[in-house]
Scaffold this motif. Sequence first.
Motif, short mmCIF file in Angstrom:
data_model
loop_
_atom_site.label_atom_id
_atom_site.label_comp_id
_atom_site.label_asym_id
_atom_site.label_seq_id
_atom_site.Cartn_x
_atom_site.Cartn_y
_atom_site.Cartn_z
N LEU A 166 13.27 -2.70 2.33
CA LEU A 166 12.03 -2.61 1.63
C LEU A 166 11.14 -3.58 1.39
CD1 LEU A 166 11.32 -1.41 -1.22
CD2 LEU A 166 12.25 -3.59 -2.12
N GLU A 173 2.66 -2.66 5.32
CA GLU A 173 1.22 -2.18 4.74
C GLU A 173 0.56 -3.77 4.23
OE1 GLU A 173 1.46 1.30 2.63
OE2 GLU A 173 0.41 0.29 0.97
N ILE B 91 -1.03 -1.97 -4.63
CA ILE B 91 0.28 -1.47 -4.20
C ILE B 91 0.55 -0.54 -3.04
CG2 ILE B 91 0.49 -0.79 -6.72
CD1 ILE B 91 -1.40 2.05 -5.69
N ILE B 92 1.79 -0.70 -2.84
CA ILE B 92 1.90 -0.85 -1.17
C ILE B 92 1.90 1.46 -1.76
CG2 ILE B 92 3.68 -0.09 0.07
CD1 ILE B 92 2.06 -2.89 0.02
N ALA B 93 0.63 1.68 -0.73
CA ALA B 93 0.42 3.40 -1.11
C ALA B 93 1.36 3.95 0.16
CB ALA B 93 -0.97 3.61 -0.25
N ALA B 94 2.12 3.41 1.32
CA ALA B 94 2.81 4.66 1.51
C ALA B 94 4.38 4.97 0.88
CB ALA B 94 3.19 4.23 2.88
N MET B 95 4.47 3.75 -0.46
CA MET B 95 5.90 3.56 -0.65
C MET B 95 5.97 4.72 -2.01
SD MET B 95 7.92 0.19 0.38
CE MET B 95 7.33 -0.77 -0.77
N ASP B 99 10.07 2.46 -5.86
CA ASP B 99 9.88 1.60 -4.14
C ASP B 99 9.46 0.34 -4.84
OD1 ASP B 99 12.17 2.28 -3.47
OD2 ASP B 99 11.28 2.85 -1.75
N ARG B 102 10.68 -1.50 -7.24
CA ARG B 102 12.20 -2.56 -6.51
C ARG B 102 11.28 -3.97 -6.55
NH1 ARG B 102 16.20 -1.28 -3.14
NH2 ARG B 102 14.53 0.59 -2.62
N ALA B 103 10.20 -3.35 -5.49
CA ALA B 103 9.41 -4.48 -4.13
C ALA B 103 8.97 -5.93 -5.33
CB ALA B 103 8.66 -4.51 -3.38
N TYR B 106 11.44 -8.24 -6.07
CA TYR B 106 12.40 -8.84 -4.65
C TYR B 106 13.42 -9.75 -5.36
CZ TYR B 106 12.81 -10.46 0.24
OH TYR B 106 13.31 -10.48 1.04
N GLN B 135 4.56 9.41 -4.39
CA GLN B 135 3.84 8.20 -3.10
C GLN B 135 3.14 7.41 -4.01
OE1 GLN B 135 2.98 9.70 0.44
NE2 GLN B 135 3.90 9.00 1.26
N ARG B 151 4.11 -3.60 -11.37
CA ARG B 151 5.19 -4.47 -10.62
C ARG B 151 4.74 -5.85 -10.77
NH1 ARG B 151 2.30 -3.52 -4.78
NH2 ARG B 151 0.95 -5.04 -5.37
#
Lengths: 292, 238
Positions: A166, A173, B91-95, B99, B102-103, B106, B135, B151
């Motif tokens: 993760l 990214e 934000i993490i666009a590809a996740m 997720d 969850r990140a 961490y 996504q 997040r």
Amino acid sequence: MLLQQIINGIVAGSAYALFALGFTLTFGVLKIVNLTYGFYFSAGAYLALFATLHGAPITLALPFAAIAAGFIAVFLDSALLSRLRRQQAPELASLMVTLGATLFLYTGMTALIGSEIQRFPLGLIESAPFRFNGASISLTQIAIVMTAGLLAAGLIGVLRATRTGLAMRAMAENPQAGELMGIDTGAIMRRVSFLCGAIAGASGVLIGLEHNAITPYMGETMALKGFAVIILGGLGDVGGALIAGLLIGLLEALTAGYISSIYKDAVGFLLLVLTLWARPFGLFGRASVRRA
Amino acid sequence: MTDIMLEARGLTVGYGDKLVVRNVDLAVRRGEIACLIGANGAGKTTILRALSGLLKLRAGSVRLNGEEIANRPAHAIAARGMAHAPEGRQIIAAMSVADNLRAGAYLAPSAAEISRRRDAALARFPRLKERLTQQAGLLSGGEQQMLAIARALMADPTLLLLDEPSMGLAPLMVEEIFSILATMKSEGRTILLVEQNANAALALADQAYVIEAGRIKLEGPARDLIDHDGVSAAYLGG
Ligand SMILES: Nc1ncnc2c1ncn2[C@@H]1O[C@H](COP(=O)(O)OP(=O)(O)OP(=O)(O)O)[C@@H](O)[C@H]1O
Ligand SMILES: [Mg+2]
């Protein structure tokens, strides 16, 4: 004869895929096309050769070479690239730095151990092939196919289902957002470098065994193929690299078997060109999903 | 332990050879909301990035719960309880949305703790609940902003830094975001808020700082600044 061509294709393709797994992971997580990757492949082969010439069995020489190549990768990555990364240098800068370093490293290795072909000691591994239906496959070839498959599955599992995976996807990214979430991006980078170096080193050993020929520049030849594989599979896509490797291997074997071996090395690149023309992000690549 | 959760003294930050934040002193008290307001380019984002460790300080000190954290790496500061929802969402666009959440957790100690925090975050942002598998890059702007805040909350931070949570949102969505901030305040969360929406920010905050050209121009209890002539002329549209 078709069965044998297909076996040859799967073996060659697995070898490409095995090599490409670490290559694509380096790009996927560290966002760098690291050309020193081919050097770790050559280094792994020589390290295992060195160990076996000193009496080590291959079961010891292989992990030794993989681990040593992993440490070399961590060292070179931090020596060459950490500064560029900190300053957010353009991608072309890191490409040129790793290109320069690679040329230097190959030259140094050639000066140190000579450019003539070297071979593993005889009897290092069972060499009588298994035969069935008129086709044959050797123990080394089976090891290459199994390692590529298991490694790809393992990497996909780690990326999808573990906390470290993760973190790797998040920092791939956006490293700064990763840091803000508490991810020690430097530490993860070192782990990824180690893993990729070890994969390259191990694939150097296995493919060196399979060809029974080790030269300083073997990594360079492999890197060119590896490049085609990771672009075809989509940069950073582990599963894509496995499938693209197998595809190129099979295509080459069938071309060599049924058309002419003259075209063997060109056909993979022809596939690459045609694919990119139709799908610029690789076989399985999607357009960027980011929205403002 | 003191009443002051975050204290910056003489904060000086720059890019290259240009200093953009000079000698800023600010404090955030436990359980309160402090806000930074100021014109575009005043240095608000730069201040937050320095506090959370993304930028090096040229001078000054930063204490979080009494511990000096200046120039520690950002991940180490996050581990001490500061969460920063940066400008532009990030934000993490590809996740997937799940997720991303969850990140955010961490550093959480256990899976049980992660799901507890996730339930709390989703209760606060029910819209995200319907989009967990989507996504993140395909969320609308407002949803992405909610995800960015959610997040940051997944870290269960002792101090939350929010950089323009209402940026680019329709008025109704801005109201929704501010009502969520008000709830978080009533629950005792400590927040350092940067906002262009100065009226709403001053109405919500306890303490306020007006930043101008990298320095603190005015500071005081937020309610006093609402009535301050200079502030209303410059930032409150009248
Ligand atoms: N990476 C950078 N490199 C050089 N200068 C920068 C950089 N980031 C910001 N600056 C400059 O620093 C100053 C302060 O920028 P900052 O982003 O902190 O302003 P801000 O108060 O957050 O503005 P806004 O309200 O528009 O978000 C600006 O003059 C900006 O041009
Ligand atoms: Mg800003």
